[in-house]
Design a protein around this motif. Structure first.
Motif, PDB file in Angstrom:
ATOM      1  N   PRO A  51       0.936  -1.180  -0.052  1.00 19.59           N
ATOM      2  CA  PRO A  51       0.206   0.047   0.081  1.00 19.59           C
ATOM      3  C   PRO A  51       0.760   1.261  -0.094  1.00 19.59           C
ATOM      4  CG  PRO A  51      -0.873  -1.610   1.455  1.00 19.59           C
ATOM      5  CD  PRO A  51       0.369  -2.075   1.134  1.00 19.59           C
ATOM      6  N   ARG A  52       1.754   1.153   0.689  1.00 20.17           N
ATOM      7  CA  ARG A  52       2.813   2.410   0.838  1.00 20.17           C
ATOM      8  C   ARG A  52       3.398   2.820  -0.476  1.00 20.17           C
ATOM      9  NH1 ARG A  52       3.878   7.632   1.970  1.00 20.17           N
ATOM     10  NH2 ARG A  52       6.184   7.962   2.226  1.00 20.17           N
ATOM     11  N   LEU A  53       3.969   1.527  -1.314  1.00 16.64           N
ATOM     12  CA  LEU A  53       4.659   1.756  -2.385  1.00 16.64           C
ATOM     13  C   LEU A  53       3.620   2.257  -3.502  1.00 16.64           C
ATOM     14  CD1 LEU A  53       6.825  -1.422  -2.922  1.00 16.64           C
ATOM     15  CD2 LEU A  53       7.575   0.940  -2.692  1.00 16.64           C
ATOM     16  N   MET A  54       2.262   1.889  -3.459  1.00 15.70           N
ATOM     17  CA  MET A  54       1.100   2.309  -4.430  1.00 15.70           C
ATOM     18  C   MET A  54       0.772   3.626  -4.279  1.00 15.70           C
ATOM     19  SD  MET A  54       1.025  -0.248  -6.547  1.00 15.70           S
ATOM     20  CE  MET A  54      -0.768   0.296  -7.269  1.00 15.70           C
ATOM     21  N   ALA A  55       0.678   4.105  -2.864  1.00 15.54           N
ATOM     22  CA  ALA A  55       0.497   5.492  -2.565  1.00 15.54           C
ATOM     23  C   ALA A  55       1.646   6.452  -3.242  1.00 15.54           C
ATOM     24  CB  ALA A  55       0.215   5.606  -0.945  1.00 15.54           C
ATOM     25  N   LEU A  56       2.638   5.958  -3.126  1.00 17.38           N
ATOM     26  CA  LEU A  56       3.825   6.611  -3.640  1.00 17.38           C
ATOM     27  C   LEU A  56       3.791   6.828  -5.127  1.00 17.38           C
ATOM     28  CD1 LEU A  56       6.548   5.427  -1.395  1.00 17.38           C
ATOM     29  CD2 LEU A  56       5.966   7.737  -1.452  1.00 17.38           C
ATOM     30  N   VAL A  57       3.292   5.839  -5.981  1.00 12.88           N
ATOM     31  CA  VAL A  57       3.016   5.861  -7.277  1.00 12.88           C
ATOM     32  C   VAL A  57       2.123   6.882  -7.700  1.00 12.88           C
ATOM     33  CG1 VAL A  57       2.100   4.354  -9.420  1.00 12.88           C
ATOM     34  CG2 VAL A  57       3.691   3.410  -7.792  1.00 12.88           C
ATOM     35  N   ARG A  58       0.956   6.836  -6.824  1.00 16.74           N
ATOM     36  CA  ARG A  58      -0.171   7.702  -6.960  1.00 16.74           C
ATOM     37  C   ARG A  58       0.281   9.228  -6.887  1.00 16.74           C
ATOM     38  NH1 ARG A  58      -3.638   4.826 -10.226  1.00 16.74           N
ATOM     39  NH2 ARG A  58      -4.288   3.351  -9.518  1.00 16.74           N
ATOM     40  N   GLU A  59       0.809   9.418  -5.736  1.00 17.54           N
ATOM     41  CA  GLU A  59       1.543  10.654  -5.821  1.00 17.54           C
ATOM     42  C   GLU A  59       2.412  11.179  -6.982  1.00 17.54           C
ATOM     43  OE1 GLU A  59       3.697  11.006  -2.242  1.00 17.54           O
ATOM     44  OE2 GLU A  59       2.178  10.373  -0.855  1.00 17.54           O
ATOM     45  N   ALA A  60       3.402  10.165  -7.637  1.00 15.87           N
ATOM     46  CA  ALA A  60       4.100  10.339  -8.510  1.00 15.87           C
ATOM     47  C   ALA A  60       3.378  10.916  -9.664  1.00 15.87           C
ATOM     48  CB  ALA A  60       5.076   9.526  -8.604  1.00 15.87           C
ATOM     49  N   ALA A  61       2.255  10.010 -10.173  1.00 18.30           N
ATOM     50  CA  ALA A  61       1.302  10.210 -10.794  1.00 18.30           C
ATOM     51  C   ALA A  61       0.642  11.690 -11.004  1.00 18.30           C
ATOM     52  CB  ALA A  61       0.243   9.025 -11.069  1.00 18.30           C
ATOM     53  N   LYS A  62       0.265  11.941  -9.696  1.00 17.70           N
ATOM     54  CA  LYS A  62      -0.335  13.372  -9.578  1.00 17.70           C
ATOM     55  C   LYS A  62       0.796  14.325 -10.257  1.00 17.70           C
ATOM     56  CE  LYS A  62      -3.693  12.167  -6.058  1.00 17.70           C
ATOM     57  NZ  LYS A  62      -4.011  12.620  -4.710  1.00 17.70           N
ATOM     58  N   SER A  63       1.638  14.265  -9.863  1.00 17.58           N
ATOM     59  CA  SER A  63       2.997  15.236 -10.185  1.00 17.58           C
ATOM     60  C   SER A  63       3.636  15.218 -11.635  1.00 17.58           C
ATOM     61  CB  SER A  63       4.098  15.083  -9.105  1.00 17.58           C
ATOM     62  OG  SER A  63       4.957  13.925  -9.293  1.00 17.58           O
ATOM     63  N   GLY A  64       2.959  14.047 -12.091  1.00 18.63           N
ATOM     64  CA  GLY A  64       3.521  13.884 -13.767  1.00 18.63           C
ATOM     65  C   GLY A  64       4.896  13.039 -13.776  1.00 18.63           C
ATOM     66  N   THR A  65       5.144  12.511 -12.689  1.00 16.75           N
ATOM     67  CA  THR A  65       6.488  11.817 -12.885  1.00 16.75           C
ATOM     68  C   THR A  65       6.307  10.342 -13.441  1.00 16.75           C
ATOM     69  OG1 THR A  65       7.289  12.686 -10.732  1.00 16.75           O
ATOM     70  CG2 THR A  65       8.121  10.658 -11.564  1.00 16.75           C
ATOM     71  N   VAL A  66       5.027   9.897 -13.453  1.00 24.38           N
ATOM     72  CA  VAL A  66       4.776   8.827 -14.132  1.00 24.38           C
ATOM     73  C   VAL A  66       3.439   8.884 -14.572  1.00 24.38           C
ATOM     74  CG1 VAL A  66       6.263   7.263 -13.063  1.00 24.38           C
ATOM     75  CG2 VAL A  66       3.803   7.344 -12.005  1.00 24.38           C
ATOM     76  N   ASP A  67       2.430   7.943 -15.255  1.00 29.30           N
ATOM     77  CA  ASP A  67       1.337   8.258 -15.612  1.00 29.30           C
ATOM     78  C   ASP A  67       0.233   7.638 -15.116  1.00 29.30           C
ATOM     79  OD1 ASP A  67       1.249   5.619 -16.883  1.00 29.30           O
ATOM     80  OD2 ASP A  67       1.516   6.346 -18.968  1.00 29.30           O
ATOM     81  N   GLY A  68       0.648   6.591 -14.100  1.00 33.42           N
ATOM     82  CA  GLY A  68      -0.354   5.819 -13.226  1.00 33.42           C
ATOM     83  C   GLY A  68      -0.905   4.707 -13.954  1.00 33.42           C
ATOM     84  N   ARG A  69      -0.438   4.537 -15.031  1.00 31.67           N
ATOM     85  CA  ARG A  69      -1.218   3.260 -16.124  1.00 31.67           C
ATOM     86  C   ARG A  69      -1.142   2.033 -15.574  1.00 31.67           C
ATOM     87  NH1 ARG A  69       0.048   1.263 -22.186  1.00 31.67           N
ATOM     88  NH2 ARG A  69      -2.147   0.480 -22.757  1.00 31.67           N
ATOM     89  N   PHE A  70       0.165   1.859 -14.944  1.00 33.74           N
ATOM     90  CA  PHE A  70       0.324   0.387 -14.513  1.00 33.74           C
ATOM     91  C   PHE A  70      -0.018   0.328 -13.070  1.00 33.74           C
ATOM     92  CE2 PHE A  70       3.250   0.696 -18.056  1.00 33.74           C
ATOM     93  CZ  PHE A  70       3.067  -0.523 -18.715  1.00 33.74           C
TER      94      PHE A  70
END
Length: 275
Positions: free
Chosen positions: A170-189
């Motif tokens: 859950p912590r890793l996925m929350a960090l991915v979601r934060e990164a997606a919001k900032s545009g670092t990744v797109d969140g697709r995966f």
């Protein structure tokens, strides 16, 4: 300084181990075009790993997310075969480098390879979506195809100890979601990973954990690493735990420790002797 004379086939010799990773000569070391003296003190170890593997320098945001995946995978205790093997090796009189090699060599298709297999599933589902399938159908069909080829267990989901939640995921996925919001990744995966988790849980009638392999595979896919590197990078991270446990066991001592204390004997299921 005059360069030493070279044989006529010097170009063939150079081509033999050609590399775009390191430019090394007496007095010069450069990685991917970056002099080592400029990297030392300027980049983190995670950034250096990215540079070595990918050939470019990550953004600070990419490096931060990448490092989170590496940190999460360092250790899972002596229940993990890689750690147990390292600790046993440490009691057999081996040097630390051999102890590390013993542990790392336990990281195979089942223990250590799940991240690669999970990433392959994610990429397969992504391709199905790109080919026009709705996400739900792509996920369902992707899981079915996986099980037809590999069996019931879907790599990256479920855990022997952590039910229904692997505390790392859950912590890793929350960090991915934060990164997606900032545009670092797109969140697709991240979407695909969570959809796979939900679909498996729905079909089995109870929640299932996304485990460390499923979560780190999301991060590595989001950052553009191909599936084999999901395995390689996890093995690199787990080497830290192998080193730590191997060193700890060397300090504790012990001689020829097997997988269980001597007072416990394996169950014998063969032909009984008369005596």
């Amino acid at each position: 300084m005059t360069a030493p004379s070279e044989p006529k086939d010097a170009d063939d010799m150079r081509h033999w181990w050609r590399t775009a990773i390191i430019d090394m000569a007496p007095g010069r070391i450069a990685f991917r075009g970056h002099p080592i003296q400029d990297l030392i003190g300027s980049v983190s170890f995670a950034q250096m790993i990215w540079l070595m593997v990918r050939g470019d320098m990550p953004t600070p945001e990419q490096a931060a997310l990448f490092e989170c995946a590496l940190v999460a995978g360092v250790d899972h205790g002596p229940q993990a075969p890689s750690i147990a093997a390292a600790r046993m090796a440490a009691t057999c009189g081996l040097g630390l480098n051999n102890v590390i090699a013993t542990g790392v060599n336990m990281l195979g298709d089942v223990h250590g390879g799940a991240g690669e297999q999970c990433a392959e599933l994610y990429f397969d589902i992504a391709k199905r979506i790109d080919d026009g399938a709705e996400q739900d159908a792509a996920v369902s069909d992707g899981i079915a195809a996986w099980r037809e080829e590999y069996g019931k267990i879907v790599s990256g989901f479920g855990h022997r100890f952590h039910k229904p939640v692997d505390p790392r995921a859950p912590r890793l996925m929350a960090l991915v979601r934060e990164a997606a919001k900032s545009g670092t990744v797109d969140g697709r995966f991240a979407d695909i990973g969570e959809a796979v988790q939900a679909e498996i849980g729905r079909k089995r009638g109870t929640e299932i954990a996304m485990n460390i392999d499923g979560a780190t595979a999301v991060i590595f896919c989001e950052l553009g690493f191909p599936p084999p590197l999901s395995r390689g990078l996890f093995c690199l991270a787990r080497s830290v735990g192998v080193l730590s446990h191997g060193w700890e066991q060397m300090q504790q001592g012990g001689r020829n420790k097997g997988p269980m204390p001597p007072r416990y004997l394996p169950e014998y299921v063969g032909v009984k002797s008369e005596s």
